[in-house]
Design a protein around this motif. Structure first.
Motif, short mmCIF file in Angstrom:
data_model
loop_
_atom_site.label_atom_id
_atom_site.label_comp_id
_atom_site.label_asym_id
_atom_site.label_seq_id
_atom_site.Cartn_x
_atom_site.Cartn_y
_atom_site.Cartn_z
N ALA A 1 -1.89 0.35 -8.08
CA ALA A 1 -1.58 -0.89 -7.38
C ALA A 1 -2.85 -1.65 -6.98
O ALA A 1 -3.85 -1.06 -6.57
CB ALA A 1 -0.76 -0.61 -6.12
N LEU A 2 -2.79 -2.96 -7.10
CA LEU A 2 -3.87 -3.85 -6.70
C LEU A 2 -3.63 -4.38 -5.29
O LEU A 2 -2.50 -4.42 -4.80
CB LEU A 2 -3.99 -5.03 -7.67
CG LEU A 2 -4.38 -4.67 -9.10
CD1 LEU A 2 -4.28 -5.89 -10.00
CD2 LEU A 2 -5.78 -4.08 -9.14
N ILE A 3 -4.69 -4.82 -4.66
CA ILE A 3 -4.64 -5.37 -3.31
C ILE A 3 -4.27 -6.85 -3.39
O ILE A 3 -4.87 -7.60 -4.16
CB ILE A 3 -6.00 -5.19 -2.61
CG1 ILE A 3 -6.32 -3.70 -2.48
CG2 ILE A 3 -6.01 -5.89 -1.25
CD1 ILE A 3 -7.77 -3.41 -2.16
N THR A 4 -3.29 -7.24 -2.59
CA THR A 4 -2.86 -8.65 -2.57
C THR A 4 -3.20 -9.34 -1.26
O THR A 4 -3.04 -10.55 -1.15
CB THR A 4 -1.34 -8.76 -2.83
OG1 THR A 4 -0.65 -8.04 -1.80
CG2 THR A 4 -0.98 -8.20 -4.19
N GLY A 5 -3.67 -8.60 -0.28
CA GLY A 5 -4.06 -9.19 1.00
C GLY A 5 -4.69 -8.13 1.87
O GLY A 5 -4.52 -6.93 1.65
N SER A 6 -5.42 -8.59 2.89
CA SER A 6 -6.06 -7.64 3.80
C SER A 6 -6.43 -8.33 5.10
O SER A 6 -6.50 -9.55 5.18
CB SER A 6 -7.31 -7.03 3.16
OG SER A 6 -8.30 -8.04 2.97
N ASN A 7 -6.69 -7.50 6.08
CA ASN A 7 -7.19 -7.98 7.36
C ASN A 7 -7.75 -6.77 8.10
O ASN A 7 -7.28 -5.65 7.91
CB ASN A 7 -6.08 -8.63 8.18
CG ASN A 7 -6.62 -9.33 9.42
OD1 ASN A 7 -7.73 -9.84 9.43
ND2 ASN A 7 -5.83 -9.33 10.47
N MET A 8 -8.76 -7.01 8.94
CA MET A 8 -9.27 -5.89 9.72
C MET A 8 -9.82 -6.35 11.05
O MET A 8 -10.26 -7.49 11.22
CB MET A 8 -10.33 -5.11 8.95
CG MET A 8 -11.64 -5.77 8.79
SD MET A 8 -12.81 -4.62 8.01
CE MET A 8 -14.31 -5.52 8.33
N ASN A 9 -9.74 -5.44 12.00
CA ASN A 9 -10.34 -5.53 13.31
C ASN A 9 -11.06 -4.21 13.52
O ASN A 9 -10.86 -3.27 12.75
CB ASN A 9 -9.26 -5.73 14.38
CG ASN A 9 -8.61 -7.09 14.27
OD1 ASN A 9 -9.27 -8.11 14.34
ND2 ASN A 9 -7.30 -7.09 14.06
N PRO A 10 -11.88 -4.11 14.55
CA PRO A 10 -12.54 -2.83 14.78
C PRO A 10 -11.54 -1.68 14.89
O PRO A 10 -10.61 -1.73 15.71
CB PRO A 10 -13.30 -3.04 16.09
CG PRO A 10 -13.54 -4.52 16.14
CD PRO A 10 -12.31 -5.12 15.52
N LEU A 11 -11.67 -0.69 14.03
CA LEU A 11 -10.91 0.55 14.01
C LEU A 11 -9.44 0.41 13.61
O LEU A 11 -8.67 1.36 13.74
CB LEU A 11 -11.03 1.30 15.34
CG LEU A 11 -12.47 1.60 15.78
CD1 LEU A 11 -12.47 2.35 17.11
CD2 LEU A 11 -13.24 2.37 14.72
N GLU A 12 -9.04 -0.75 13.09
CA GLU A 12 -7.70 -0.90 12.54
C GLU A 12 -7.70 -2.01 11.51
O GLU A 12 -8.51 -2.93 11.56
CB GLU A 12 -6.67 -1.19 13.63
CG GLU A 12 -6.89 -2.49 14.36
CD GLU A 12 -5.87 -2.73 15.47
OE1 GLU A 12 -5.34 -1.75 16.03
OE2 GLU A 12 -5.61 -3.89 15.77
N GLY A 13 -6.79 -1.89 10.57
CA GLY A 13 -6.71 -2.91 9.53
C GLY A 13 -5.48 -2.72 8.69
O GLY A 13 -4.65 -1.85 8.95
N ARG A 14 -5.37 -3.56 7.66
CA ARG A 14 -4.24 -3.45 6.75
C ARG A 14 -4.65 -3.87 5.36
O ARG A 14 -5.56 -4.67 5.17
CB ARG A 14 -3.07 -4.32 7.21
CG ARG A 14 -3.39 -5.80 7.11
CD ARG A 14 -2.14 -6.63 6.95
NE ARG A 14 -2.41 -8.06 7.09
CZ ARG A 14 -2.72 -8.86 6.10
NH1 ARG A 14 -2.83 -8.41 4.87
NH2 ARG A 14 -2.95 -10.14 6.31
#
Length: 154
Positions: free
Chosen positions: A33-46
């Motif tokens: 699977a390829l990545i279609t989106g992302s987001n991150m903050n300190p010590l957590e993300g998606r």
């Protein structure tokens, strides 16, 4: 003008960014699977992936695989290559859309040795062991063919 570096925040972001690369590498390797989106903050993300369905035991499988990669203490190295040379490498774009602008002549690569090589401009820790434990906090269905994986670091 003066600036100051918030070392605790920067280190947390470096750990998180590296953890997302580990997760992306594991999901690409094990499920294609390829990545279609992302987001991150300190010590957590998606990360969002183009997965039509969730394979049986997906959450447990990626948790185990990602933490095995952390425990393997893989080196995380950075290098730069001319664009043509970089794009000759297989799978350096793990996103569904190539986000490297066409006018970029030198591509920065982040290499988690033996797991993941991607074009990337972010900061990372020196090895996977520095990431710490990766918890898969939640796996969500975000519509047809899209799954969101939320992570927290301990």
């Amino acid at each position: 003008m003066r600036g100051a570096l918030e070392d605790v925040r920067r280190t947390a972001l470096m750990r998180t960014h590296s953890a997302l690369h580990v997760l992306g590498g594991v999901v690409f390797r094990d499920f294609g699977a390829l990545i279609t989106g992302s987001n991150m903050n300190p010590l957590e993300g998606r990360l969002d992936f183009n997965l039509d369905t969730l394979p049986e035991g997906f959450r447990d499988r990626i948790t185990e695989a990602a933490n095995a990669e952390v425990a393997a203490d893989r080196a995380i190295e950075v290098r730069v290559l001319p664009r043509a040379e970089a794009f000759a490498l297989p799978d350096i774009i793990r996103t569904a859309t190539n986000l490297v602008p066409a006018d970029v002549e030198v591509v920065r690569l982040v290499d988690i040795t033996g797991l993941d090589v991607q074009a990337d401009a972010g900061t990372h820790v020196a090895s996977t062991r520095s990431i710490g434990e990766i918890e898969i906090a939640k796996v969500e269905n975000k519509g047809r063919g899209f799954r969101r994986v939320r992570v927290r670091l301990r």
